[in-house]
Design a protein around this motif. Structure first.
Motif, PDB file in Angstrom:
ATOM      1  N   VAL A  11       0.859  -1.182   0.000  1.00 16.37           N
ATOM      2  CA  VAL A  11       0.000   0.000   0.000  1.00 16.37           C
ATOM      3  C   VAL A  11       0.894   1.230   0.000  1.00 16.37           C
ATOM      4  N   ALA A  12       0.658   2.125  -0.971  1.00 21.54           N
ATOM      5  CA  ALA A  12       1.492   3.318  -1.122  1.00 21.54           C
ATOM      6  C   ALA A  12       0.643   4.573  -0.977  1.00 21.54           C
ATOM      7  N   LEU A  13       1.079   5.479  -0.119  1.00 21.83           N
ATOM      8  CA  LEU A  13       0.444   6.787   0.023  1.00 21.83           C
ATOM      9  C   LEU A  13       1.314   7.812  -0.676  1.00 21.83           C
ATOM     10  N   ILE A  14       0.735   8.523  -1.644  1.00 22.45           N
ATOM     11  CA  ILE A  14       1.481   9.539  -2.392  1.00 22.45           C
ATOM     12  C   ILE A  14       0.773  10.872  -2.240  1.00 22.45           C
ATOM     13  N   THR A  15       1.448  11.850  -1.662  1.00 24.70           N
ATOM     14  CA  THR A  15       0.880  13.195  -1.561  1.00 24.70           C
ATOM     15  C   THR A  15       1.287  13.993  -2.801  1.00 24.70           C
ATOM     16  N   GLY A  16       0.499  15.001  -3.128  1.00 25.12           N
ATOM     17  CA  GLY A  16       0.750  15.749  -4.357  1.00 25.12           C
ATOM     18  C   GLY A  16       0.562  14.882  -5.579  1.00 25.12           C
ATOM     19  N   THR A  35      -1.394  -0.923  -4.227  1.00 25.49           N
ATOM     20  CA  THR A  35      -2.614  -0.152  -4.031  1.00 25.49           C
ATOM     21  C   THR A  35      -2.191   1.264  -3.680  1.00 25.49           C
ATOM     22  N   VAL A  36      -2.704   2.259  -4.415  1.00 25.31           N
ATOM     23  CA  VAL A  36      -2.234   3.624  -4.201  1.00 25.31           C
ATOM     24  C   VAL A  36      -3.315   4.493  -3.572  1.00 25.31           C
ATOM     25  N   ILE A  37      -2.894   5.263  -2.599  1.00 23.98           N
ATOM     26  CA  ILE A  37      -3.754   6.268  -1.978  1.00 23.98           C
ATOM     27  C   ILE A  37      -3.332   7.604  -2.575  1.00 23.98           C
ATOM     28  N   ILE A  38      -4.231   8.210  -3.333  1.00 19.12           N
ATOM     29  CA  ILE A  38      -3.953   9.454  -4.050  1.00 19.12           C
ATOM     30  C   ILE A  38      -4.386  10.623  -3.193  1.00 19.12           C
ATOM     31  N   ALA A  62      -8.882   7.826  -3.563  1.00 20.70           N
ATOM     32  CA  ALA A  62      -8.609   9.263  -3.495  1.00 20.70           C
ATOM     33  C   ALA A  62      -9.008   9.793  -2.131  1.00 20.70           C
ATOM     34  N   ILE A  63      -8.062  10.432  -1.449  1.00 24.14           N
ATOM     35  CA  ILE A  63      -8.350  11.056  -0.157  1.00 24.14           C
ATOM     36  C   ILE A  63      -7.725  12.457  -0.173  1.00 24.14           C
ATOM     37  N   PRO A  64      -8.505  13.487  -0.486  1.00 23.94           N
ATOM     38  CA  PRO A  64      -7.974  14.855  -0.505  1.00 23.94           C
ATOM     39  C   PRO A  64      -7.456  15.257   0.870  1.00 23.94           C
ATOM     40  N   ALA A  84      -7.336   0.908   2.606  1.00 22.54           N
ATOM     41  CA  ALA A  84      -6.372   0.169   1.793  1.00 22.54           C
ATOM     42  C   ALA A  84      -5.491  -0.805   2.570  1.00 22.54           C
ATOM     43  N   GLY A  85      -5.292  -0.557   3.860  1.00 22.95           N
ATOM     44  CA  GLY A  85      -4.397  -1.394   4.644  1.00 22.95           C
ATOM     45  C   GLY A  85      -3.189  -0.608   5.122  1.00 22.95           C
TER      46      GLY A  85
END
Length: 256
Positions: A11-16, A35-38, A62-64, A84-85
């Protein structure tokens, strides 16, 4: 060997992540199985990016988030892990650049720059590291800048904040390496993005810059994304504490 870049199950969280290099990084990470958290402060673009990724077979949420607000960062991490985990990969791509001379720096611009470019990264990282420690598995990548390694008379404050990210990567790599957490920074030169348009749309500036760059061109977002994929995957498994420059050779050029 063929699975060196496989991120399946991560699980990857990417800001911007709704534009520019952040979006390209999120896409390539997702295309390789994660799995990406946008996340970004643009809710509409976050949702549009999620839809576009899902249409390509990428599992995306998507999580603003406005990273200037700690309560929104708290919610981002909580909701992200709920949907996502456990986050195994954190990639921080948020940044602002306020141009001006050293003598133009005031407390408002200083605080805004440091908050967006550095403080948010520290706070967000503090939120994800504990679970990485439990899992004994984690990758953290900061999008710094070429300005972090060279002087700049017009973007000095930006460079100071990005140099802070590069040093943060070194510090965390040392402290949390025993927990199998790798931390690196990427420092791009001029890349073809909306963010870089003040440079890329200035013919005089670009002519000089291209002549100082051995590859005689500016970079592409996918070239930065490729490095992020390397650092996030088994292929980059022995790289930690580095600030990797992607600039077409600008910093090593003698101008010929």
């Amino acid at each position: 060997m063929k699975n060196l870049f496989d991120l399946t199950g991560k699980v990857a969280l990417i800001t911007g992540a709704s534009s520019g290099m952040g979006k390209a990084i999120a896409e390539i990470i997702g295309l390789h199985g994660a799995t990406v958290i946008i996340s970004s402060n643009d809710e509409k673009e976050c949702i549009a990016t999620q839809t576009a990724f899902q249409n390509k077979g990428i599992k995306a949420f998507a999580i603003p988030c406005d990273v200037s607000k700690k309560e929104e960062i708290d919610a981002l991490v909580f909701q992200g892990e709920e949907k996502a985990g456990t986050i195994a990969i954190l990639i921080n791509c948020v940044g602002i650049a306020i141009p001006g001379s050293f003598l133009d720096i005031d407390s408002e611009n200083f605080e805004k720059t440091m908050q967006i470019n550095l403080e948010n990264a520290i706070y967000l990282t503090q939120k994800v590291i504990p679970n990485m420690q439990v899992q004994k598995d984690g990758v953290i990548i900061y999008l710094a800048s070429l300005s972090s390694v060279r002087g700049n008379k017009n973007l000095g404050l930006y460079g100071i904040s990005k140099a802070g990210l590069a040093q943060l990567a070194r510090n965390l790599a040392v402290e949390f390496g025993p927990d199998n957490i790798r931390v690196n920074a990427i420092s791009p030169g001029v890349i073809d993005t909306e963010f870089a348009k003040p440079l890329t749309q200035n013919p005089e500036v670009m002519e000089k810059r291209i002549l100082l760059t051995p590859l005689r061109r500016i970079g592409k977002v996918e070239e930065v994304a490729g490095m992020a994929l390397l650092l996030a995957s088994k292929a980059g498994g022995f790289i930690s504490g580095q600030n990797i420059i992607i600039d077409g050779g600008t910093t090593i050029s003698d101008g010929n």
